[in-house]
Scaffold this motif. Structure first.
Motif, PDB file in Angstrom:
ATOM      1  N   SER A 206       0.831  -1.208   0.000  1.00  0.00           N
ATOM      2  CA  SER A 206       0.000   0.000   0.000  1.00  0.00           C
ATOM      3  C   SER A 206       0.864   1.255   0.000  1.00  0.00           C
ATOM      4  N   LEU A 207       1.956   1.241   0.782  1.00  0.00           N
ATOM      5  CA  LEU A 207       2.859   2.387   0.829  1.00  0.00           C
ATOM      6  C   LEU A 207       3.470   2.647  -0.542  1.00  0.00           C
ATOM      7  N   ASN A 208       3.914   1.581  -1.211  1.00  0.00           N
ATOM      8  CA  ASN A 208       4.515   1.733  -2.528  1.00  0.00           C
ATOM      9  C   ASN A 208       3.513   2.269  -3.538  1.00  0.00           C
ATOM     10  N   ILE A 209       2.263   1.781  -3.461  1.00  0.00           N
ATOM     11  CA  ILE A 209       1.245   2.239  -4.400  1.00  0.00           C
ATOM     12  C   ILE A 209       0.919   3.706  -4.158  1.00  0.00           C
ATOM     13  N   ARG A 210       0.760   4.083  -2.873  1.00  0.00           N
ATOM     14  CA  ARG A 210       0.429   5.483  -2.575  1.00  0.00           C
ATOM     15  C   ARG A 210       1.521   6.434  -3.046  1.00  0.00           C
ATOM     16  N   SER A 211       2.770   5.982  -2.990  1.00  0.00           N
ATOM     17  CA  SER A 211       3.872   6.854  -3.416  1.00  0.00           C
ATOM     18  C   SER A 211       3.795   7.169  -4.898  1.00  0.00           C
ATOM     19  N   ALA A 212       3.069   6.331  -5.654  1.00  0.00           N
ATOM     20  CA  ALA A 212       2.941   6.563  -7.091  1.00  0.00           C
ATOM     21  C   ALA A 212       1.630   7.246  -7.455  1.00  0.00           C
ATOM     22  N   ASP A 213       0.832   7.619  -6.464  1.00  0.00           N
ATOM     23  CA  ASP A 213      -0.496   8.156  -6.730  1.00  0.00           C
ATOM     24  C   ASP A 213      -0.464   9.382  -7.637  1.00  0.00           C
ATOM     25  N   LEU A 214       0.563  10.200  -7.493  1.00  0.00           N
ATOM     26  CA  LEU A 214       0.613  11.431  -8.271  1.00  0.00           C
ATOM     27  C   LEU A 214       0.765  11.156  -9.762  1.00  0.00           C
ATOM     28  N   LEU A 215       1.160   9.922 -10.118  1.00  0.00           N
ATOM     29  CA  LEU A 215       1.314   9.582 -11.525  1.00  0.00           C
ATOM     30  C   LEU A 215      -0.023   9.262 -12.180  1.00  0.00           C
ATOM     31  N   PHE A 216      -1.046   8.985 -11.377  1.00  0.00           N
ATOM     32  CA  PHE A 216      -2.325   8.555 -11.906  1.00  0.00           C
ATOM     33  C   PHE A 216      -3.268   9.736 -12.125  1.00  0.00           C
ATOM     34  N   THR A 217      -4.178   9.541 -13.072  1.00  0.00           N
ATOM     35  CA  THR A 217      -5.301  10.454 -13.182  1.00  0.00           C
ATOM     36  C   THR A 217      -6.087  10.399 -11.870  1.00  0.00           C
ATOM     37  N   PRO A 218      -6.490  11.535 -11.312  1.00  0.00           N
ATOM     38  CA  PRO A 218      -7.266  11.503 -10.063  1.00  0.00           C
ATOM     39  C   PRO A 218      -8.504  10.609 -10.199  1.00  0.00           C
ATOM     40  N   ILE A 219      -8.660   9.707  -9.243  1.00  0.00           N
ATOM     41  CA  ILE A 219      -9.759   8.744  -9.286  1.00  0.00           C
ATOM     42  C   ILE A 219     -10.790   9.124  -8.228  1.00  0.00           C
ATOM     43  N   PRO A 220     -12.071   9.179  -8.577  1.00  0.00           N
ATOM     44  CA  PRO A 220     -13.094   9.463  -7.566  1.00  0.00           C
ATOM     45  C   PRO A 220     -12.994   8.475  -6.402  1.00  0.00           C
ATOM     46  N   GLU A 221     -13.199   8.988  -5.193  1.00  0.00           N
ATOM     47  CA  GLU A 221     -13.027   8.167  -4.001  1.00  0.00           C
ATOM     48  C   GLU A 221     -13.897   6.917  -4.035  1.00  0.00           C
ATOM     49  N   ARG A 222     -15.068   7.028  -4.633  1.00  0.00           N
ATOM     50  CA  ARG A 222     -15.999   5.894  -4.640  1.00  0.00           C
ATOM     51  C   ARG A 222     -15.419   4.675  -5.348  1.00  0.00           C
ATOM     52  N   ILE A 223     -14.524   4.887  -6.322  1.00  0.00           N
ATOM     53  CA  ILE A 223     -13.935   3.760  -7.052  1.00  0.00           C
ATOM     54  C   ILE A 223     -12.402   3.772  -6.928  1.00  0.00           C
ATOM     55  N   ALA A 224     -11.921   4.364  -5.842  1.00  0.00           N
ATOM     56  CA  ALA A 224     -10.473   4.559  -5.671  1.00  0.00           C
ATOM     57  C   ALA A 224      -9.701   3.247  -5.583  1.00  0.00           C
ATOM     58  N   ARG A 225     -10.376   2.162  -5.191  1.00  0.00           N
ATOM     59  CA  ARG A 225      -9.652   0.903  -5.026  1.00  0.00           C
ATOM     60  C   ARG A 225      -9.306   0.244  -6.363  1.00  0.00           C
ATOM     61  N   LEU A 226      -9.669   0.877  -7.447  1.00  0.00           N
ATOM     62  CA  LEU A 226      -9.168   0.405  -8.741  1.00  0.00           C
ATOM     63  C   LEU A 226      -7.643   0.391  -8.755  1.00  0.00           C
ATOM     64  N   ARG A 227      -7.016   1.289  -7.981  1.00  0.00           N
ATOM     65  CA  ARG A 227      -5.547   1.295  -7.877  1.00  0.00           C
ATOM     66  C   ARG A 227      -5.047   0.044  -7.172  1.00  0.00           C
ATOM     67  N   ASP A 228      -5.662  -0.299  -6.040  1.00  0.00           N
ATOM     68  CA  ASP A 228      -5.240  -1.493  -5.308  1.00  0.00           C
ATOM     69  C   ASP A 228      -5.357  -2.735  -6.183  1.00  0.00           C
ATOM     70  N   LEU A 229      -6.466  -2.829  -6.881  1.00  0.00           N
ATOM     71  CA  LEU A 229      -6.703  -3.988  -7.734  1.00  0.00           C
ATOM     72  C   LEU A 229      -5.666  -4.080  -8.844  1.00  0.00           C
ATOM     73  N   ALA A 230      -5.283  -2.924  -9.397  1.00  0.00           N
ATOM     74  CA  ALA A 230      -4.302  -2.913 -10.487  1.00  0.00           C
ATOM     75  C   ALA A 230      -2.960  -3.478 -10.052  1.00  0.00           C
ATOM     76  N   TYR A 231      -2.637  -3.361  -8.759  1.00  0.00           N
ATOM     77  CA  TYR A 231      -1.336  -3.806  -8.259  1.00  0.00           C
ATOM     78  C   TYR A 231      -1.365  -5.212  -7.664  1.00  0.00           C
ATOM     79  N   ASN A 232      -2.422  -5.949  -7.958  1.00  0.00           N
ATOM     80  CA  ASN A 232      -2.439  -7.359  -7.598  1.00  0.00           C
ATOM     81  C   ASN A 232      -2.906  -8.139  -8.822  1.00  0.00           C
ATOM     82  N   LEU A 233      -2.051  -9.012  -9.325  1.00  0.00           N
ATOM     83  CA  LEU A 233      -2.360  -9.685 -10.581  1.00  0.00           C
ATOM     84  C   LEU A 233      -3.489 -10.699 -10.469  1.00  0.00           C
TER      85      LEU A 233
END
Length: 719
Positions: A8-35
């Motif tokens: 989670s720490l590693n993913i959050r550190s890259a958050d600024l690289l992503f298009t801002p994601i609405p909070e309601r579907i924010a876990r799309l980031r978590d899902l992307a980092y687990n194959l």
């Protein structure tokens, strides 16, 4: 720091690289980092439904997708009740999976909590968006890791990240293969820095002649399993050493030995830094066998005599050999070993001669240090990857056990399987939900359950099979269109392929022993077979040759050039850039999967298993896994299960038999239609293939075998 918190720490550190994601579907980031998403189509649909064109443009890579997608698209999805309902269902399933306590491993071996299995492989085929695999070995490793996750094994995996991956294949105007390499941007893939317990980056050091090489370690989460991949393209390595892990199977023998030193020795050191202390070390092929030397060195450094250290390490180790082809077994000349290990053997308490004796093999060109020999001598459990391959391997390595009858050489076999969820078409999954019940995937190695497939209505199976062929035809046409645009030439035949025609698929690595050109032995006979007006045939070829394998590249060119000749044009197609995406389309969409290796050189093969899972019928030489699966009613066998006095005799006999069964049995059966236009006899064979192959030739059965027959017996030796 817990693994989940670290990720989670590693993913959050890259958050600024992503298009801002609405909070309601924010876990799309978590899902992307687990194959996990790679074997759950419903998870992939969460991205596809936001922007289908971009999903294709980014080649099904959710990390890349979340960087490129427009914020407006995300906001529209977050305001769509139907999308949100599906999002909630997928995330709930993901959370249940990750938090599950009631896994197969825990239910079956609840008292084996002190076991940790480390799985080393030179390549891992997990998804087309992560091109760090070349073919069957890597795809098998990727499927093994996914199944280890599904079964809840205490399991970690180790390999290389290969910043330039394996090459992308392009064919020039003449059909000659060109290898294209491009830099892999780590920010675009689901990799995060591996961190120690106190939050420090993991960088291992390995000594090479005259210098120290450094490898940074990355983590890729594959369901519940962590895959650790090393990268040498970092400061302060020299430009030459930065290239060391750049390409899979690239460079000369010096680069190969250096890669394998980093994989085996560096891989052990990476796990040590991470605080992971495996009880079982599994070498998937001989590339990682130097890990045995590092494990022994550790024990000798603690004061243990070499012989005792060797016995202890051997008792911890498992080795899987994957090839009966001599060239597939790495062996290094002794002068090269001396150059790279003269500083190492004193740490083992060995002389030069004693060190070489650990893996000495006489070759036609002289004495070598053979990685397969090191792996066999340095492990307690050894296996081939099919019953036939186990028999062949016992013959190949009998010389290491001169006082043992060949049949008693201690090399068993665990036949390869496939990760069913990765390779199953969504439409076939829905069909199995209807036939087997909604929870069939929890029991997918149950042969009795799969017998219900025989009751699927023919019209339903035919409808799905035809739809999948239509999808393949669309993909093939687009690939051909893109190639002609690149070359600046219009297609000579359009449209490419026809969805109503009987379609044969042949796709695999283009090594000469796989005999891709066997079908062309009698060109006029083949033309007649392809062009009958009442039962036409089309054949799709795909596959890569190793960049250094000119005979394999010549086979590709021959197939391509034949496909351009009158009588073949429009009936034979070669699709370039064979990868996991194209493989899925092919094993799901063709009618027949053709396999023509020169027996007994195919150790196992798994593409035919993937095809069978999807209702495709196998027509194959009795080599690899097929002798175990073929029952006379679930496909066709080419040739005989015997040895020949010459390869030319074998090729001639196999070609004649192949022509005969295609002309007299396979094609007539497909075109034998009932009054409803459905080929009922053909579908009976398809159902028999599914029922007998799907539950047995799966990684569910395979990994369970590894656990019960190899991993736990080895672990118990240390109890």
């Amino acid at each position: 720091m817990a693994e989940a918190e670290e990720a989670s720490l590693n993913i959050r550190s890259a958050d600024l690289l992503f298009t801002p994601i609405p909070e309601r579907i924010a876990r799309l980031r978590d899902l992307a980092y687990n194959l996990w998403w790679t074997w759950h189509p419903e998870a992939q649909d969460l991205y596809r439904h936001i922007d289908a064109d971009l999903w294709e443009e980014d080649y099904h890579n959710p990390v890349d997708f979340l960087r490129d997608v427009r914020q407006r698209k995300l906001e529209e999805a977050a305001a769509n009740p139907e999308y949100l309902a599906e999002y909630d269902r997928v995330m709930a399933a993901f959370d249940r999976y990750m938090a599950a306590e009631d896994t197969w491993y825990r239910r079956t071996f609840g008292n084996a909590n002190d076991v940790t299995i480390a799985y080393f492989s030179a390549e891992f085929g997990l998804h087309e968006s992560l091109p760090i695999y070349s073919g069957g070995l890597g795809v098998l490793a990727g499927d093994h890791v996914k199944e280890a996750s599904d079964l809840g094994l205490p399991f970690v995996a180790v390999g290389f990240i290969y910043p330039q991956g394996y090459f992308r294949q392009r064919l020039d105007q003449s059909g000659w293969q060109e290898a294209i390499y491009s830099k892999l941007n780590f920010a675009d893939i689901a990799a995060t820095q591996a961190l120690t317990a106190d939050g420090r980056e993991v960088v291992v050091e390995v000594d090479l002649p005259g210098r120290t090489i450094y490898a940074k370690v990355y983590r890729i989460q594959v369901g519940r399993v962590s895959l650790f991949l090393m990268d040498t393209d970092i400061h302060p390595n020299s430009p030459q050493d930065r290239e060391l892990s750049a390409r899979l199977y690239g460079g000369d023998q010096e680069m190969r030995i250096a890669q394998e030193i980093v994989l085996g020795i560096g891989g052990v050191r990476a796990l040590r830094q991470l605080g992971i202390h495996p009880t079982v070390w599994h070498m998937n092929e001989g590339h990682s066998a130097f890990l045995v030397l590092e494990l022994v060195r550790e024990k000798v450094a603690q004061g243990m005599p070499f012989d005792e250290a060797w016995r202890e390490v051997r008792a911890q180790s498992v080795f899987t050999t994957h090839t009966p082809v001599p060239a597939g077994n790495d062996a290094f000349p002794l002068h090269l070993m001396e150059k790279y290990f003269n500083h190492f053997w004193p740490h083992l308490g060995l002389t030069r001669e004693q060190f070489f004796d650990l893996a000495l093999q006489q070759q036609s060109w002289g004495a070598t240090f053979a990685m397969t020999v090191l792996a066999l001598k340095g492990s307690h459990a050894h296996n081939g990857v099919s019953k036939l391959h186990g028999h062949v391997a016992r013959g190949m390595w009998h010389w290491l056990y001169p006082n043992v009858p060949q049949d008693e050489v201690p090399i068993t076999s665990v036949t390869n399987g496939i990760h069913s969820s990765t390779w199953l078409a969504p439409a076939m999954r829905r069909l199995y939900d209807e036939a087997l019940g909604p929870d069939w995937e929890e029991d997918l190695d149950n042969v009795a359950l799969w017998a219900r497939v025989r009751d699927i209505p023919d019209e339903r199976l035919w409808e799905v099979r035809q739809a999948l062929k239509g999808e393949l035809v669309a993909i093939a046409r687009e690939r051909v269109r893109q190639r002609h645009l690149r070359l600046g030439s219009p297609p000579q035949v359009w449209p490419v392929l026809e969805p109503e025609i009987f379609t044969i698929g042949f796709a695999r690595r283009f090594a000469t022993y796989k005999r891709a050109t066997l079908l062309f032995r009698e060109p006029e006979r083949l033309k007649a077979l392809l062009n009958r007006s009442d039962r036409p045939v089309q054949i799709i070829f795909a596959g890569k040759a190793h960049p250094a394998d000119d005979p394999g590249k010549l086979f590709i060119q021959q197939v391509y050039q034949m496909s351009q000749q009158p009588g073949f044009l429009g009936r034979i197609l070669f699709l370039e850039e064979y990868d996991m995406a194209l493989a899925r389309a092919l094993v799901q969409g063709v009618d027949v999967w053709l396999n023509t290796p020169r027996r007994p050189y195919e150790a196992s093969g798994t593409s035919g298993q993937k095809a069978a899972l999807n209702g495709v019928v196998n027509v194959s030489v009795l080599d690899g896994w097929w002798p175990e699966a073929y029952n006379g009613a679930n496909g066709w066998a080419i040739g005989e299960a015997r040895e020949y006095s010459s390869q030319d005799e074998q090729d001639w006999n196999d070609a004649q038999h192949l022509y005969r069964i295609l002309e007299q049995e396979v094609i007539p059966t497909y075109y034998d239609r009932g009054s409803d236009g459905i080929p009922h006899r053909w579908l009976a064979i398809s159902k028999e293939s599914i029922a007998t192959i799907a539950p047995v030739f799966s990684t569910r059965r395979m990994v369970k075998e590894y656990v019960t027959r190899l991993y736990l017996p080895v672990a118990e030796m240390q109890a």
